[in-house]
Design a protein around this motif. Structure first.
Motif, PDB file in Angstrom:
ATOM      1  N   LEU A   1       0.797  -1.229   0.000  1.00 32.52           N
ATOM      2  CA  LEU A   1       0.000   0.000   0.000  1.00 32.52           C
ATOM      3  C   LEU A   1       0.822   1.268   0.000  1.00 32.52           C
ATOM      4  CD1 LEU A   1      -2.896  -0.595   2.486  1.00 32.52           C
ATOM      5  CD2 LEU A   1      -2.945  -0.364   0.009  1.00 32.52           C
ATOM      6  N   GLU A   2       1.963   1.176   0.668  1.00 35.07           N
ATOM      7  CA  GLU A   2       2.704   2.385   0.915  1.00 35.07           C
ATOM      8  C   GLU A   2       3.448   2.867  -0.315  1.00 35.07           C
ATOM      9  OE1 GLU A   2       6.017   3.770   4.084  1.00 35.07           O
ATOM     10  OE2 GLU A   2       5.915   1.749   3.320  1.00 35.07           O
ATOM     11  N   LYS A   3       3.763   1.907  -1.157  1.00 33.37           N
ATOM     12  CA  LYS A   3       4.598   2.241  -2.304  1.00 33.37           C
ATOM     13  C   LYS A   3       3.884   3.247  -3.217  1.00 33.37           C
ATOM     14  CE  LYS A   3       7.157  -0.084  -5.867  1.00 33.37           C
ATOM     15  NZ  LYS A   3       7.254  -1.317  -6.611  1.00 33.37           N
ATOM     16  N   SER A   4       4.656   4.227  -3.698  1.00 35.76           N
ATOM     17  CA  SER A   4       4.080   5.153  -4.667  1.00 35.76           C
ATOM     18  C   SER A   4       4.625   4.823  -6.042  1.00 35.76           C
ATOM     19  CB  SER A   4       4.448   6.593  -4.327  1.00 35.76           C
ATOM     20  OG  SER A   4       3.838   6.961  -3.133  1.00 35.76           O
TER      21      SER A   4
ATOM     22  N   ILE B   1      12.654  14.000 -14.488  1.00 33.17           N
ATOM     23  CA  ILE B   1      11.823  14.372 -13.333  1.00 33.17           C
ATOM     24  C   ILE B   1      10.780  13.287 -13.099  1.00 33.17           C
ATOM     25  CG2 ILE B   1      12.092  16.880 -13.499  1.00 33.17           C
ATOM     26  CD1 ILE B   1       9.386  16.909 -14.966  1.00 33.17           C
ATOM     27  N   SER B   2      10.434  13.107 -11.835  1.00 32.43           N
ATOM     28  CA  SER B   2       9.444  12.067 -11.528  1.00 32.43           C
ATOM     29  C   SER B   2       8.173  12.716 -11.007  1.00 32.43           C
ATOM     30  CB  SER B   2       9.999  11.116 -10.480  1.00 32.43           C
ATOM     31  OG  SER B   2      10.309  11.835  -9.315  1.00 32.43           O
ATOM     32  N   VAL B   3       7.060  12.233 -11.480  1.00 34.98           N
ATOM     33  CA  VAL B   3       5.756  12.751 -11.061  1.00 34.98           C
ATOM     34  C   VAL B   3       4.957  11.570 -10.514  1.00 34.98           C
ATOM     35  CG1 VAL B   3       3.660  13.907 -11.848  1.00 34.98           C
ATOM     36  CG2 VAL B   3       5.852  14.435 -12.919  1.00 34.98           C
ATOM     37  N   PRO B   4       4.507  11.682  -9.273  1.00 34.65           N
ATOM     38  CA  PRO B   4       3.723  10.564  -8.744  1.00 34.65           C
ATOM     39  C   PRO B   4       2.490  10.328  -9.613  1.00 34.65           C
ATOM     40  CG  PRO B   4       4.047  12.278  -7.076  1.00 34.65           C
ATOM     41  CD  PRO B   4       4.585  12.803  -8.357  1.00 34.65           C
ATOM     42  N   ILE B   5       2.173   9.080  -9.857  1.00 36.82           N
ATOM     43  CA  ILE B   5       0.989   8.777 -10.658  1.00 36.82           C
ATOM     44  C   ILE B   5      -0.242   9.171  -9.861  1.00 36.82           C
ATOM     45  CG2 ILE B   5      -0.408   6.908 -11.605  1.00 36.82           C
ATOM     46  CD1 ILE B   5       2.198   5.474 -12.268  1.00 36.82           C
ATOM     47  N   ASN B   6      -1.050   9.964 -10.485  1.00 37.49           N
ATOM     48  CA  ASN B   6      -2.259  10.400  -9.795  1.00 37.49           C
ATOM     49  C   ASN B   6      -3.263   9.262  -9.840  1.00 37.49           C
ATOM     50  OD1 ASN B   6      -4.505  11.573  -8.787  1.00 37.49           O
ATOM     51  ND2 ASN B   6      -4.781  13.035 -10.468  1.00 37.49           N
ATOM     52  N   ASP B   7      -3.443   8.594  -8.687  1.00 41.90           N
ATOM     53  CA  ASP B   7      -4.347   7.456  -8.760  1.00 41.90           C
ATOM     54  C   ASP B   7      -5.626   7.678  -7.952  1.00 41.90           C
ATOM     55  OD1 ASP B   7      -3.220   7.259  -6.294  1.00 41.90           O
ATOM     56  OD2 ASP B   7      -2.347   5.269  -6.594  1.00 41.90           O
ATOM     57  N   SER B   8      -5.978   8.937  -7.778  1.00 46.23           N
ATOM     58  CA  SER B   8      -7.248   9.162  -7.079  1.00 46.23           C
ATOM     59  C   SER B   8      -8.395   9.077  -8.082  1.00 46.23           C
ATOM     60  CB  SER B   8      -7.229  10.513  -6.391  1.00 46.23           C
ATOM     61  OG  SER B   8      -7.062  11.510  -7.360  1.00 46.23           O
ATOM     62  N   PHE B   9      -9.571   8.968  -7.566  1.00 46.18           N
ATOM     63  CA  PHE B   9     -10.738   8.865  -8.435  1.00 46.18           C
ATOM     64  C   PHE B   9     -11.426  10.224  -8.539  1.00 46.18           C
ATOM     65  CE2 PHE B   9      -9.940   4.558  -7.353  1.00 46.18           C
ATOM     66  CZ  PHE B   9     -10.429   3.820  -8.422  1.00 46.18           C
TER      67      PHE B   9
ATOM     68  N   GLU C   1      -4.493  -2.180  -9.602  1.00 40.62           N
ATOM     69  CA  GLU C   1      -5.799  -1.549  -9.474  1.00 40.62           C
ATOM     70  C   GLU C   1      -6.332  -1.726  -8.049  1.00 40.62           C
ATOM     71  OE1 GLU C   1      -7.188   0.456 -11.337  1.00 40.62           O
ATOM     72  OE2 GLU C   1      -9.334   0.469 -10.912  1.00 40.62           O
ATOM     73  N   LYS C   2      -6.096  -2.892  -7.488  1.00 40.83           N
ATOM     74  CA  LYS C   2      -6.544  -3.120  -6.115  1.00 40.83           C
ATOM     75  C   LYS C   2      -5.876  -2.141  -5.149  1.00 40.83           C
ATOM     76  CE  LYS C   2      -8.101  -7.865  -5.689  1.00 40.83           C
ATOM     77  NZ  LYS C   2      -7.778  -9.233  -5.312  1.00 40.83           N
ATOM     78  N   ARG C   3      -4.591  -1.917  -5.366  1.00 43.52           N
ATOM     79  CA  ARG C   3      -3.853  -0.986  -4.515  1.00 43.52           C
ATOM     80  C   ARG C   3      -4.485   0.392  -4.570  1.00 43.52           C
ATOM     81  NH1 ARG C   3      -0.251   1.398  -6.310  1.00 43.52           N
ATOM     82  NH2 ARG C   3       0.682   2.664  -4.707  1.00 43.52           N
ATOM     83  N   ARG C   4      -4.754   0.786  -5.793  1.00 42.29           N
ATOM     84  CA  ARG C   4      -5.327   2.110  -6.021  1.00 42.29           C
ATOM     85  C   ARG C   4      -6.691   2.216  -5.341  1.00 42.29           C
ATOM     86  NH1 ARG C   4      -8.170   3.706 -11.409  1.00 42.29           N
ATOM     87  NH2 ARG C   4      -8.396   5.944 -11.135  1.00 42.29           N
ATOM     88  N   ILE C   5      -7.498   1.167  -5.515  1.00 41.45           N
ATOM     89  CA  ILE C   5      -8.836   1.183  -4.930  1.00 41.45           C
ATOM     90  C   ILE C   5      -8.756   1.202  -3.408  1.00 41.45           C
ATOM     91  CG2 ILE C   5     -10.949  -0.155  -4.641  1.00 41.45           C
ATOM     92  CD1 ILE C   5     -10.603  -1.160  -7.504  1.00 41.45           C
ATOM     93  N   LEU C   6      -7.932   0.331  -2.878  1.00 36.90           N
ATOM     94  CA  LEU C   6      -7.859   0.217  -1.423  1.00 36.90           C
ATOM     95  C   LEU C   6      -7.448   1.551  -0.792  1.00 36.90           C
ATOM     96  CD1 LEU C   6      -8.267  -1.958   0.706  1.00 36.90           C
ATOM     97  CD2 LEU C   6      -5.847  -2.412   0.632  1.00 36.90           C
ATOM     98  N   LYS C   7      -6.469   2.220  -1.410  1.00 40.95           N
ATOM     99  CA  LYS C   7      -6.023   3.496  -0.854  1.00 40.95           C
ATOM    100  C   LYS C   7      -7.124   4.552  -0.931  1.00 40.95           C
ATOM    101  CE  LYS C   7      -1.724   5.038  -1.412  1.00 40.95           C
ATOM    102  NZ  LYS C   7      -0.364   5.244  -1.982  1.00 40.95           N
ATOM    103  N   SER C   8      -7.857   4.535  -2.027  1.00 47.63           N
ATOM    104  CA  SER C   8      -8.894   5.554  -2.186  1.00 47.63           C
ATOM    105  C   SER C   8     -10.127   5.251  -1.345  1.00 47.63           C
ATOM    106  CB  SER C   8      -9.324   5.690  -3.647  1.00 47.63           C
ATOM    107  OG  SER C   8      -8.271   5.431  -4.499  1.00 47.63           O
ATOM    108  N   VAL C   9     -10.318   3.988  -1.031  1.00 50.53           N
ATOM    109  CA  VAL C   9     -11.397   3.637  -0.106  1.00 50.53           C
ATOM    110  C   VAL C   9     -11.013   4.123   1.288  1.00 50.53           C
ATOM    111  CG1 VAL C   9     -12.505   1.703   1.096  1.00 50.53           C
ATOM    112  CG2 VAL C   9     -12.286   1.657  -1.377  1.00 50.53           C
TER     113      VAL C   9
END
Ligand code: ADP
Ligand code: ZN
Length: 738
Positions: A119-122, A185-193, A291-299
């Motif tokens: 979960l923690e990994k970006s 340059i690195s840009v965090p992937i925007n994984d919010s909904f 996708e699960k990671r993304r969902i779990l974090k946004s939940v």
């Protein structure tokens, strides 16, 4: 994200450096472990990494370990993760569900946080930009790269695009980077909904409107309630509960929608899209890890508002859950039957309770449990009595097979054949329902009359012509048809006994050689895409006759389908467990409900040897209340759920004697519960006595409702040491008895 300020006023919620924290980890074994709080402190519910022996394990700070007086030297929490906390409502739910289902808190936490997801990994996207103005002489290749980057780019450019545009090798890019001419340059992937918009239905009928208002007011109260939304298929239940979803969204709260089988949700996705545009996600076992990671974090942080999915979604760590919907709440696939056992519907109600959320249980044929809860006023009830628009309920008739006997080795009665040919004439579809996969469920040897059975299971082998193989429906093993009978050693030929849908297909093809036929069972599609395509063909009218198992019973609207023929259910009806009648009724009502959902009214024929059976009568007369009352009385008399509790213990081992001995010893200890009026049945070999080479022994425990059977059993079970060779499954509220 851990906001210390918000905890300052309630110091008991925040542990300071040097305090002792009691942590629940996702590791099997010990439930609660004590650790020292590191610098910076940690709130209750904080998600942490802790050391266990040489491993680092995910865990959650469960309580303040002040009172614990241990002599050993405590280890420190290795890291407090930069994630929102697991709120107390989620922790309480996990605690309660683990107590109820008799599994460990670690197991509950694993269901919730999915420790494999990292979960923690970006995750980052990398781009290149122009690096320095001071440039020496350039090679043509390097110049091409810099030209692309410096030509006043507005858009960032990724590595592969840069390489392909400038036609250079990767080494050239690396060289430029080293010189400092270009920069990565690195840009965090925007994984919010994205945020969503909520709208209410504008086309509700008067009655639907009333129900919608009632449901919305339950949601608005932001407190726990459970409501049964009952209505025949096509009455607009989904349309109405979408309004409740919209209400929760307006309040800024989250919504969980559960489906028994995820293939059902194909049309639901479209309806969600139409209503809410975006901001929802699907959760089930085949979603990718990323996708699960993304969902779990946004939940967890509350940004994702609508989750729909299979029963396992009920364990997700919501930030502010305001509404839980359980569609087809009576469906037995809500019961998890592998690994940890729990009932998705019951957990959904529990989840609602701890989240101050409204729960809506949706069904045309509610489970007896839910129906009784409405009678006892524990749940509210809302009813949509008729189909929306002009559609009417199918007329149901019985074909009495005692009078209209079938020809030998034929399974379609004259009545059904005539009806199907009329359907073809008037360009309408027919569905022939038989809940049995394959060609035949049993083959017997012509010389010795022995059946062919699985080597690893106590099960007969079904013949599947599709796979040109014999299949064990328990373990999935495939076999070739043996040349010599394993029993009598004769070179043998085998006789099929009874039909599966492939055999029905054979009969239908000989009767209707020109008809377009589609077989539908889990064998007949490889992916969800296949299944959707098949549904598409049916919806477009490219099919005349559908022959299907229960896969066809759910959720789909087929505009040309107006006749359902039920071929054989008598076996299911006499299934012998407490829910056999109820489940057969639910299944058939649902299958029949596929017919006539549009302009042309539907009709159904059921072939049966038991026309007097209450299930058959109710299916024809639609007098569900009478049937349910009868079922209720029967169960009350037998003191079985929902009028008593049951727990099954299933002990398995590759050595029969080992399983039985353990079961006998265990039973002796459970006998001590008889003083609480607890009844104990067994140990006995399970109805299916062997699966995957493991022998199975069962103990069934029946207890009055008031007895806290789970905690009594837990006291006994924690003291039992399990040998490695033994597997013990604890099944609270079992629905299968094999
Ligand atoms: P159920 O969930 O009870 O099976 P649905 O909500 O799927 O019922 O409704 C059945 C069909 O009727 C769907 O195609 C749905 O779009 C349509 N329908 C039901 N109620 C309405 C309504 N108020 N306005 C427009 N269409 C409706
Ligand atoms: Zn098998």
């Amino acid at each position: 994200m851990l906001d210390r300020k918000s905890f300052q006023n309630s110091s008991s919620l925040f542990l300071e450096e040097g305090d002792t924290a009691t942590v629940v980890t996702t590791q099997r074994g010990k439930e609660l472990l004590n650790y020292l709080v590191p610098k910076g402190g940690v709130p209750l519910g904080g998600i942490v990494n802790v050391p266990i022996r040489s491993k680092i394990v995910l865990g959650v700070v469960w309580s303040n370990g002040k009172s614990s007086q241990t002599s050993y030297k405590k280890k420190k929490i290795s890291k407090v993760l930069d994630l929102p906390i697991l709120k107390s409502e989620v922790r309480n739910f996990l605690q309660k569900s683990s107590e109820y289902n008799l599994f460990s808190l670690n197991a509950a936490l694993r269901l919730c946080l999915n420790p494999n997801l990292n979960l923690e990994k970006s995750y980052y996207n990398y781009f290149y930009v122009f690096g320095s103005e001071k440039i020496e002489k350039l090679t043509p290749q390097r110049k091409r790269v810099l030209d692309i980057l410096s030509s006043k780019r507005k858009e960032p450019i990724g590595k592969s695009e840069l390489i392909s545009k400038s036609k250079v090798s990767e080494a050239v890019i690396r060289g430029l980077e080293k010189k400092g001419y270009i920069k990565k340059i690195s840009v965090p992937i925007n994984d919010s909904f994205a945020a969503i918009q909520a709208t209410f239905s504008t086309t509700l009928s008067k009655h639907q409107k009333k129900v919608s208002e009632n449901l919305r007011s339950k949601v608005k109260s932001e407190s726990y309630s459970t409501t049964l939304l009952k209505g025949v298929t096509g009455s607009g239940k989904t349309e109405v509960y979408m309004d409740a979803i919209a209400e929760a969204i307006l309040l800024g709260r989250q919504v969980l929608v559960l489906f028994p089988e995820i293939s059902l949700s194909t049309t639901f996705v479209e309806r969600l899209q139409n209503r809410f545009k975006f901001g929802f996600a699907e959760w089930h076992s085949t979603i990718s890890k990323k996708e699960k990671r993304r969902i779990l974090k946004s939940v967890l942080d509350g940004s994702l508002k609508i989750i729909f999915g299979a029963r396992s979604a009920v364990f997700l760590p919501f930030h502010d859950l305001g509404l839980v919907i359980v569609d087809e709440e009576h469906d037995s696939s809500y019961k998890q039957e592998e690994g940890l056992r729990y009932h998705g519907r019951d957990m959904a109600v529990l989840k609602g309770l701890y989240s101050d959320a409204a729960v809506i249980l949706v069904s045309a044929t509610p489970s007896l449990e839910t129906w009784v809860n409405v009678l006892e006023m524990k749940y509210h009830g809302e009813v949509l009595p008729e189909r929306f628009g002009n559609a009417t309920l199918p007329k149901v008739s019985l074909v009495d097979l005692r009078v209209n006997s079938l020809e030998r080795n034929k399974w379609l009665s004259k009545e059904i054949i005539e009806r199907v040919s009329w359907q073809i004439e008037r360009k309408q579809q027919s569905l022939l329902f038989l809940n049995r996969r394959g060609y035949t469920p049993v083959l017997i040897c012509e010389s010795c009359f022995e059946t062919l059975t699985c080597k690893s299971c106590d099960a007969k082998l079904a013949e599947h012509k599709l796979f040109q193989a014999l299949l064990c429906h328990l373990c999935g093993a495939r076999y070739q048809l043996p040349k010599f009978c394993p029993s009598c050693r004769n070179e043998s030929s085998y006789v099929p006994i009874g039909p599966g849908i492939e055999r029905i297909e054979e009969e239908v093809r000989s009767l209707f050689p020109n008809a377009r036929i589609e077989l539908l069972s889990s064998d007949h599609y490889n992916s969800l895409e296949d299944l959707k395509e098949c549904f598409g063909r049916i919806t477009n009218g490219e099919v005349d006759i559908i022959i299907g198992t229960q896969l066809i019973s759910k959720g789909h609207n087929f505009p040309f389908l107006s006749f359902v023929g039920v071929l054989d259910v008598d076996l299911a009806l006499k299934g012998g467990d407490i829910r056999a009648a109820e489940n057969t009724f639910q299944l058939l009502r649902q299958v029949i409900g596929r017919a006539g959902r549009f302009e042309i009214s539907g009709e159904a024929y059921i072939q049966t040897y038991f026309p007097e059976d209450p299930v058959m009568k109710t299916l024809c007369a639609y007098d569900d209340e009478i049937f349910m009352t009868e079922q209720k009385n029967l169960r009350e008399l037998a003191r079985v759920p929902p009028f008593g509790r049951m727990v099954a213990l299933i002990i398995s081992s590759s050595v029969h004697g080992v399983a039985m001995k353990f079961a006998k010893d265990l039973t002796k200890e459970i006998f001590s519960l008889q003083k609480y009026d607890v009844e104990i049945y067994g140990p006995a070999d399970a109805r299916i006595s062997k699966i995957r080479k493991k022998y199975r022994v069962r103990i069934l425990i029946k207890a009055p409702k008031m007895v806290p059977i789970q905690s009594l059993l837990k006291n006994i079970l924690v003291k039992k040491k399990l040998q490695r060779t033994i597997n013990l499954i604890i099944d609270v509220d079992p629905i299968n008895f094999y």
